[in-house]
Design a protein around this motif. Structure first.
Motif, PDB file in Angstrom:
ATOM      1  N   UNK B  16       0.834  -1.205   0.000  1.00 48.07           N
ATOM      2  CA  UNK B  16       0.000   0.000   0.000  1.00 48.07           C
ATOM      3  C   UNK B  16       0.862   1.245   0.000  1.00 48.07           C
ATOM      4  N   UNK B  17       1.889   1.183   0.784  1.00 47.05           N
ATOM      5  CA  UNK B  17       2.743   2.364   0.872  1.00 47.05           C
ATOM      6  C   UNK B  17       3.465   2.627  -0.433  1.00 47.05           C
ATOM      7  N   UNK B  18       3.914   1.546  -1.038  1.00 43.74           N
ATOM      8  CA  UNK B  18       4.615   1.701  -2.308  1.00 43.74           C
ATOM      9  C   UNK B  18       3.651   2.258  -3.357  1.00 43.74           C
ATOM     10  N   UNK B  19       2.432   1.751  -3.297  1.00 47.09           N
ATOM     11  CA  UNK B  19       1.396   2.227  -4.213  1.00 47.09           C
ATOM     12  C   UNK B  19       1.187   3.726  -4.014  1.00 47.09           C
ATOM     13  N   UNK B  20       1.119   4.069  -2.763  1.00 42.13           N
ATOM     14  CA  UNK B  20       0.956   5.470  -2.388  1.00 42.13           C
ATOM     15  C   UNK B  20       2.100   6.335  -2.915  1.00 42.13           C
ATOM     16  N   UNK B  21       3.283   5.805  -2.750  1.00 41.23           N
ATOM     17  CA  UNK B  21       4.481   6.508  -3.240  1.00 41.23           C
ATOM     18  C   UNK B  21       4.405   6.684  -4.762  1.00 41.23           C
ATOM     19  N   UNK B  22       3.967   5.645  -5.408  1.00 40.50           N
ATOM     20  CA  UNK B  22       3.884   5.700  -6.863  1.00 40.50           C
ATOM     21  C   UNK B  22       2.941   6.836  -7.304  1.00 40.50           C
ATOM     22  N   UNK B  28       4.162  14.203  -9.753  1.00 36.29           N
ATOM     23  CA  UNK B  28       5.304  15.079 -10.002  1.00 36.29           C
ATOM     24  C   UNK B  28       5.959  14.759 -11.345  1.00 36.29           C
ATOM     25  N   UNK B  29       5.360  13.803 -12.043  1.00 37.28           N
ATOM     26  CA  UNK B  29       5.886  13.486 -13.362  1.00 37.28           C
ATOM     27  C   UNK B  29       6.957  12.417 -13.386  1.00 37.28           C
ATOM     28  N   UNK B  30       6.950  11.564 -12.363  1.00 35.82           N
ATOM     29  CA  UNK B  30       7.936  10.486 -12.372  1.00 35.82           C
ATOM     30  C   UNK B  30       7.251   9.137 -12.306  1.00 35.82           C
ATOM     31  N   UNK B  31       7.878   8.172 -12.942  1.00 34.39           N
ATOM     32  CA  UNK B  31       7.433   6.794 -12.821  1.00 34.39           C
ATOM     33  C   UNK B  31       8.255   6.130 -11.734  1.00 34.39           C
ATOM     34  N   UNK B  32       7.625   5.241 -10.988  1.00 35.41           N
ATOM     35  CA  UNK B  32       8.383   4.506  -9.972  1.00 35.41           C
ATOM     36  C   UNK B  32       8.668   3.108 -10.494  1.00 35.41           C
ATOM     37  N   UNK B  33       9.926   2.752 -10.419  1.00 35.84           N
ATOM     38  CA  UNK B  33      10.319   1.391 -10.771  1.00 35.84           C
ATOM     39  C   UNK B  33      10.926   0.795  -9.509  1.00 35.84           C
ATOM     40  N   UNK B  34      10.088  -0.011  -8.812  1.00 32.44           N
ATOM     41  CA  UNK B  34      10.584  -0.480  -7.521  1.00 32.44           C
ATOM     42  C   UNK B  34      10.984  -1.939  -7.560  1.00 32.44           C
ATOM     43  N   UNK B  35      11.906  -2.250  -6.701  1.00 26.61           N
ATOM     44  CA  UNK B  35      12.340  -3.637  -6.554  1.00 26.61           C
ATOM     45  C   UNK B  35      12.256  -3.969  -5.072  1.00 26.61           C
ATOM     46  N   UNK B 148       5.578   7.317   7.257  1.00 27.35           N
ATOM     47  CA  UNK B 148       5.677   8.415   6.303  1.00 27.35           C
ATOM     48  C   UNK B 148       6.540   8.073   5.087  1.00 27.35           C
ATOM     49  N   UNK B 149       6.665   6.784   4.829  1.00 27.74           N
ATOM     50  CA  UNK B 149       7.519   6.370   3.709  1.00 27.74           C
ATOM     51  C   UNK B 149       7.139   7.056   2.387  1.00 27.74           C
ATOM     52  N   UNK B 150       5.876   7.066   1.999  1.00 28.63           N
ATOM     53  CA  UNK B 150       5.557   7.677   0.690  1.00 28.63           C
ATOM     54  C   UNK B 150       5.966   9.151   0.631  1.00 28.63           C
ATOM     55  N   UNK B 156      12.636  12.903  -1.225  1.00 28.08           N
ATOM     56  CA  UNK B 156      14.058  12.687  -1.536  1.00 28.08           C
ATOM     57  C   UNK B 156      14.235  12.552  -3.047  1.00 28.08           C
ATOM     58  N   UNK B 157      13.308  11.806  -3.645  1.00 31.90           N
ATOM     59  CA  UNK B 157      13.465  11.520  -5.067  1.00 31.90           C
ATOM     60  C   UNK B 157      13.285  12.744  -5.941  1.00 31.90           C
ATOM     61  N   UNK B 158      12.397  13.635  -5.520  1.00 32.56           N
ATOM     62  CA  UNK B 158      12.142  14.773  -6.408  1.00 32.56           C
ATOM     63  C   UNK B 158      12.835  16.038  -5.937  1.00 32.56           C
ATOM     64  N   UNK B 159      13.590  15.916  -4.848  1.00 41.24           N
ATOM     65  CA  UNK B 159      14.307  17.099  -4.349  1.00 41.24           C
ATOM     66  C   UNK B 159      15.243  17.607  -5.429  1.00 41.24           C
ATOM     67  N   UNK B 160      15.324  18.934  -5.580  1.00 41.75           N
ATOM     68  CA  UNK B 160      16.238  19.455  -6.603  1.00 41.75           C
ATOM     69  C   UNK B 160      17.686  19.087  -6.246  1.00 41.75           C
ATOM     70  N   UNK B 161      18.430  18.862  -7.284  1.00 40.73           N
ATOM     71  CA  UNK B 161      19.825  18.474  -7.087  1.00 40.73           C
ATOM     72  C   UNK B 161      20.603  19.633  -6.461  1.00 40.73           C
ATOM     73  N   UNK B 162      21.269  19.332  -5.377  1.00 43.99           N
ATOM     74  CA  UNK B 162      21.999  20.411  -4.704  1.00 43.99           C
ATOM     75  C   UNK B 162      23.383  20.590  -5.290  1.00 43.99           C
ATOM     76  N   UNK B 163      23.948  19.507  -5.739  1.00 42.15           N
ATOM     77  CA  UNK B 163      25.236  19.681  -6.424  1.00 42.15           C
ATOM     78  C   UNK B 163      25.181  18.885  -7.713  1.00 42.15           C
TER      79      UNK B 163
END
Lengths: 863, 232
Positions: B16-22, B28-35, B148-150, B156-163
């Motif tokens: 459920x959580x992974x689904x939620x994350x997806x 935000x315009x991203x696909x999740x490819x989880x393993x 709060x995993x999702x 983290x995944x969509x955070x803008x790149x800091x460097x």
């Protein structure tokens, strides 16, 4: 090709004056040169004798007579035969030293082969008498130097004939000389210099004679004679005689008397008054031995690798530091002020090299260095000493009689002050550091009137033991001890053996030991009298720790070097002393602990009294606070029973899934992005989660939750029997369970929560299909495989699924039971799902295979 | 759509959580490819003499090595408590990180997160200097509340790149056209596929480093050249 012609040098007669009276412009040097010749001829004695000085006919006769002034220099060397005279003495610039450095076991002093022209400087005429042991006659060579003094460019020096004759001993004796077996006698006649001046009264009568020139000569020769006698046998003596001046001589003080043997006694007794360092090269040039003495006692000696090899191989330096007192003793002993005497002289092969070390000569750059602004440098005025070199390789070449030696690399290695990297400076710096850093200049007492003391020392009124110094010996010794390694400043890798005055080490220990013992005894006494507190002990402990660290450091410093036996013993004492300190420290620490324990007991007694009081008054207050607190949440995690702890974990995980699952469904519905099948699946999952929650609530009251209910090692047979017996009734009171264990047993790690839900599902299914009997039959297939057959007496599976019974485990496929009590159709799907998660499986076996109704087989596997 | 790759390790399913994350990522315009590495599979267990079934660390490690270490992931997340005395999420992440860093496996560039349903309990485990030291050394990127995993992971995944990591960019970019073959301009790599070149760079091999150097120099030279053109 042009015709080749030969040209050659000519030696004009005037060469005589150039290398004779013009070159050697000092009477004393002239005499010295002649003395050197005697030395090289292996003479044991050289006598210098003056005649006819007070009264003579020098101005009256054209040539000379028996009454003409005379200087006789006579030695008892090997003498010369006629060949020697012809081939060597008359051979200008011929020096045997050039071909033969050591002769008659002496290193030769003369070098340039012009010393014989000194005779020209001294007098107008020369008679040379010579005899060897092999001849029974004397050779006499007469020279009138005037014959060479003609200005004629064509006159060559060798064109002047020199008369020589042979004399029988009788004839020689008749000339007024005493016979000798071998040696040379130089009779210098009509002296060019005035050696003694008459002092006249107003009537023109001679009242007295000034014989200072003799005193000068003696002092000059004195300094030329190496006080330590660089030569191996101390058998060379120079004697001055001047029979006319016996009275004048007798009226002088001992230091100035000139008649008699010329000796250099300056350093004979200085040892006792001064600080000195001696450094010499030993062991065939490989080692440097340096010894520092202070007032007669050796402070240290060190044997190290000779860093100046091979430039400096056979040398020795002795340097004395003269404190104000020592200067006075110097004057008392020598009759002159040390500064007038000179500073550091250089002796090469036993003879001094002028002008080095003379008053005002700073050939080593000592004052120059001091002037460059270091108050902690010793100046020339505070030094006397000498460097002696036995130079066989002619590394140190004398420029001329007054200009010292050639400034070549060897000279640099001997004297340069850069980085103190020279034979002289290496030793000098050690002395300097000892004097400055160790003795702090060995200063006189501030109150002392130095001039007065000086007079008293010179007069003999004040003795050495009467002297008062600015600092006492102990203070100086302590400082020397603490800086000794810096003073020696040796590289551990260069040191062969080191000696440090054992008294220096032990004296320090002895003194400290005494103080420590006293302090320690006092401490013990104070402790038993309870006069000491923990703070004081702490301070003492700190002090001990410092002391110990200091000793540690000293020992470490010492351990770098190979030390001499006596020093090693002293170091051992240092080590022992350190152990004593450590023992004391330990004892004090114990006392400290005792004290602290007592203090703690006292404190805690006092504290508990206070605490009780406080407690009493606080109870009421606390009660109120507690009441208030209980109304709200705890800020920190409460410690739960292990039961509850495990359960909460599972509840949390379960409900997070529920929450997110619902959120997902809401999302899907909101977005209108779903298909029914998917939705059912998700809701089915949520139903299982809800069932799990319910089951947990049940477990909370009945099961042992100390172990995790999601992962527990159980015997499946026993567990199923126990579970069904306990919970089965909750479905229907009429329900009967039977078991056939068949001695089976399988241990597996699984979620008992899920296992329970599986059993619940299967039982409730059976009930729905009209069963009131359920039979559990166990069959052990192997030690890792177990089958459980669950059979009921209900209606059994409908006909339409009998051929493809797998379908009943699919989602939303449901068989409607005749009872009308329909399930959601997700029960079997999730039962299978949960079992699969445990790596197990379920299948439909058939209708009426065990009991009359349906039979399912659960296949358990373990690893 | 850009794909974010997640590897997560748990002994429970968190579908459920992974689904939620997806869903969150999708917005935000991203696909999740989880393993998912489910530490419940029989092959990851062992049953030593004392009879209790526990996780088999060696088997898990070799499973991960064989299947995942040389893959690119954006995030590697693990539950802390596996309900196993033999292994926990911290140990497992530590191993993955050390193993991949020392052997330069691709997975090393992922962000590493640990999550737990009971963070305060886990925090208590890291209560000695030794434990804290271990924790700091591992340099984990985040410690997430399981509830709060999702939210956290999507952030983290969509955070803008800091460097900006040149090397990573270049590797990813080359991998995009990994099958294409390199013809010339850089003779040492002639005939290699872009994927192979990416490998050279990734492993810090001498040619890889040299290639990056010349790439920068070439680019700058080219920029200057363009500059001159525009001036003319």
């Amino acid at each position: 090709m042009a015709k080749q012609n030969d040209l050659h040098f000519k030696t004009n007669v005037q060469l005589k004056s150039i290398i004779g009276k013009d070159l050697i412009n000092d009477d004393n040097i002239a005499i010295l040169e002649l003395v050197k010749n005697s030395f090289d001829a292996d003479a044991k004695q050289v006598k210098i004798k003056y005649f006819n000085l007070k009264q003579n006919d020098d101005k009256k006769v054209e040539t000379f007579s028996d009454f003409t002034s005379r200087l006789i220099i006579q030695d008892d060397g090997i003498g010369m035969d006629i060949t020697d005279i012809r081939d060597k003495w008359l051979n200008i610039a011929y020096s045997e030293k050039k071909s033969n450095k050591t002769q008659h076991k002496r290193r030769m002093a003369g070098a340039k082969g012009v010393g014989r022209f000194s005779c020209d400087r001294l007098g107008e005429y020369l008679n040379l008498y010579s005899k060897t042991a092999n001849d029974d006659k004397y050779f006499k060579l007469s020279i009138d130097w005037k014959k060479f003094e003609i200005e004629d460019e064509n006159k060559e020096i060798q064109s002047i004939p020199l008369k020589y004759e042979t004399l029988t001993p009788k004839e020689f004796q008749d000339l007024g000389f005493i016979r000798f077996e071998h040696g040379v006698l130089l009779e210098i006649i009509k002296l060019r210099s005035t050696w003694a001046y008459s002092i006249l009264d107003k009537n023109g009568n001679i009242t007295n004679w000034d014989a200072n020139k003799f005193v000068d000569l003696k002092k000059y020769l004195e300094k030329l004679i190496n006080p330590n006698q660089a030569f191996e046998s101390n058998d060379f003596g120079v004697f001055i005689d001047s029979p006319e001046f016996i009275n004048e001589n007798n009226s002088l003080n001992d230091n100035s008397k000139f008649i008699g043997k010329v000796e250099n006694r300056i350093f004979e007794h200085l040892d006792f008054k001064t600080t000195s360092i001696e450094t010499k090269i030993t062991n065939n040039g490989n080692e440097l031995y340096t010894e520092l003495k202070d007032k007669g006692e050796t402070i240290f000696w060190i044997r190290e690798k000779n860093p100046f090899y091979p430039s400096i191989t056979n040398s020795k330096a002795t340097i004395y530091y003269l404190s104000p007192y020592a200067k006075s003793f110097f004057t008392k002993q020598t009759g002159i002020r040390s500064v007038d005497y000179g500073s550091i002289f250089l002796f090469i092969n036993g003879f001094r090299v002028p002008p080095y070390g003379e008053f005002g000569n700073d050939w080593l750059g000592i004052d120059q260095r001091k002037a460059q602004g270091h108050s902690r440098y010793i100046g020339l005025r505070e030094l006397v000493g000498q460097i002696e070199i036995l130079d066989e390789e002619n590394d140190f070449q004398i420029v001329s009689s007054r200009e010292g030696i050639v400034k070549n690399d060897s000279f640099k290695t001997l004297t340069q002050s850069d980085n103190n990297n020279s034979f002289f400076y290496k030793a000098f710096r050690r002395l300097e550091r000892y004097v400055v850093e160790g003795l702090n200049w060995d200063r006189a007492h501030e109150d002392e009137d130095l001039l007065k003391i000086h007079k008293k020392i010179v007069s003999g009124e004040t003795k050495e033991e009467d002297l008062e110094y600015y600092e006492d010996t102990i203070t100086k010794q302590k400082r020397v001890y603490s800086t000794i390694h810096n003073i020696i400043s040796a590289k551990a890798s260069e040191v062969i053996e080191l000696y440090i005055n054992e008294n220096l080490i032990t004296q320090k220990i002895d003194e400290e030991r005494e103080v420590t013992e006293r302090e320690f005894n006092q401490l013990i006494e104070d402790f038993s009298n309870k006069k000491i507190d923990s703070n004081t002990l702490n301070k003492i402990l700190q002090k001990k720790a410092l002391e110990n660290a200091d000793l540690e450091k000293q020992l470490k410093e010492f351990s770098k070097y190979t030390t001499n036996e006596a020093t090693s013993k002293a170091i051992l004492e240092l080590q022992n002393y350190k152990e004593t300190i450590e023992k004391q420290t330990k004892l004090i620490q114990e006392l400290q602990n005792q004290l602290e324990e007592l203090k703690r007991q006292k404190d805690s007694a006092e504290k508990s009294a206070i605490t009780y009081k406080e407690k009493a008054s606080k109870v009421e207050e606390d009660l109120t606070t507690e009441k208030e607190k209980n109304l709200y949440l705890l800020a920190t995690r409460r410690t739960l029973s292990p039961d509850a702890d495990g359960l909460i974990h599972t509840i949390k995980i379960n409900n997070i899934e529920v929450r997110d699952g619902i959120e997902n469904i809401i999302d899907d519905l909101t977005e209108d992005d779903y298909n029914v099948q998917d939705l059912i699946k998700k809701l089915g999952f949520l139903k299982i989660c809800a069932e799990r929650s319910l089951k947990m609530a049940e477990f909370a009251t009945r099961a042992d939750l100390k172990e995790d209910i999601e992962k527990r090692e159980i015997d499946i047979v026993t567990y199923i029997e126990e579970y069904v017996t306990l919970y089965g009734e909750t479905f229907s009171e009429k329900l009967k369970f039977t078991f056939s264990r068949n001695n089976s047993r399988l241990t597996k790690s699984l979620s008992v929560l899920n296992m329970s839900i599986i059993l619940d599902n299967l039982i409730s299914n059976a009930v729905k299909w009209g069963a009131d009997k359920i039979h559990f039959e166990f069959e052990q297939n192997s030690d890792k495989k177990l089958s459980v057959f669950i059979s009921d007496n209900g209606n059994g599976l409908s006909q339409r699924y009998l051929d493809n019974s797998d379908k009943i485990f699919e989602l939303s496929v449901r068989d409607t039971p005749p009872t009308g009590l329909s399930g959601s159709g997700i029960g079997l799907y999730y039962t299978k799902n949960l079992l699969n998660e445990m790596n197990c499986d379920i299948e439909f076996v058939g209708n009426g295979t065990k009991l009359s109704g349906a039979t399912f087989e659960i296949k358990f596997n373990t690893i | 759509m850009s794909v974010k790759k997640l590897l997560y390790i748990d002994d429970n399913k968190i579908d459920s959580q992974i689904e939620n994350l997806r869903t969150k990522l999708k917005r935000q315009g991203y696909d999740l490819n989880e393993t998912f590495i489910h530490l419940n599979d029989a092959f990851m267990m062992k049953n030593p003499e004392n009879g209790k079934t526990i996780l088999d660390k060696a088997k898990i490690q070799s499973f991960i090595t064989d299947n995942y270490l040389n893959q690119n992931f954006d995030i590697v997340a693990s539950d802390y408590d596996f309900k196993d005395e033999n292994l926990d999420g911290f140990e497992l992440l530590k191993w993955i990180k050390n193993e991949s860093v020392s052997k330069k496996h691709k997975i090393r560039r992922a962000k590493f997160c640990l999550y737990s349903a009971e963070q305060d309990k886990v925090a208590k485990i890291f209560s000695t200097p030794e434990q804290v030291k271990k924790l700091i050394k591992l340099k984990i990127d985040d410690f997430i509340d399981r509830a709060r995993i999702p939210d956290e992971i999507s952030q983290i995944l969509i955070a803008p790149q800091k460097s900006y990591y040149f090397k990573e960019h270049i590797i990813n970019y080359l991998e995009k056209f990994g099958d294409k073959t390199f013809k010339s301009t850089y003779p040492k790599f002639k005939g290699m596929t872009l994927s192979e070149i990416a490998h050279e760079i990734d492993k810090d091999l001498p040619n890889g480093i040299e290639f990056q150097n010349s790439l920068v120099e070439l680019t700058v030279a080219h920029l200057i050249e363009l500059n001159n053109l525009s001036e003319e």
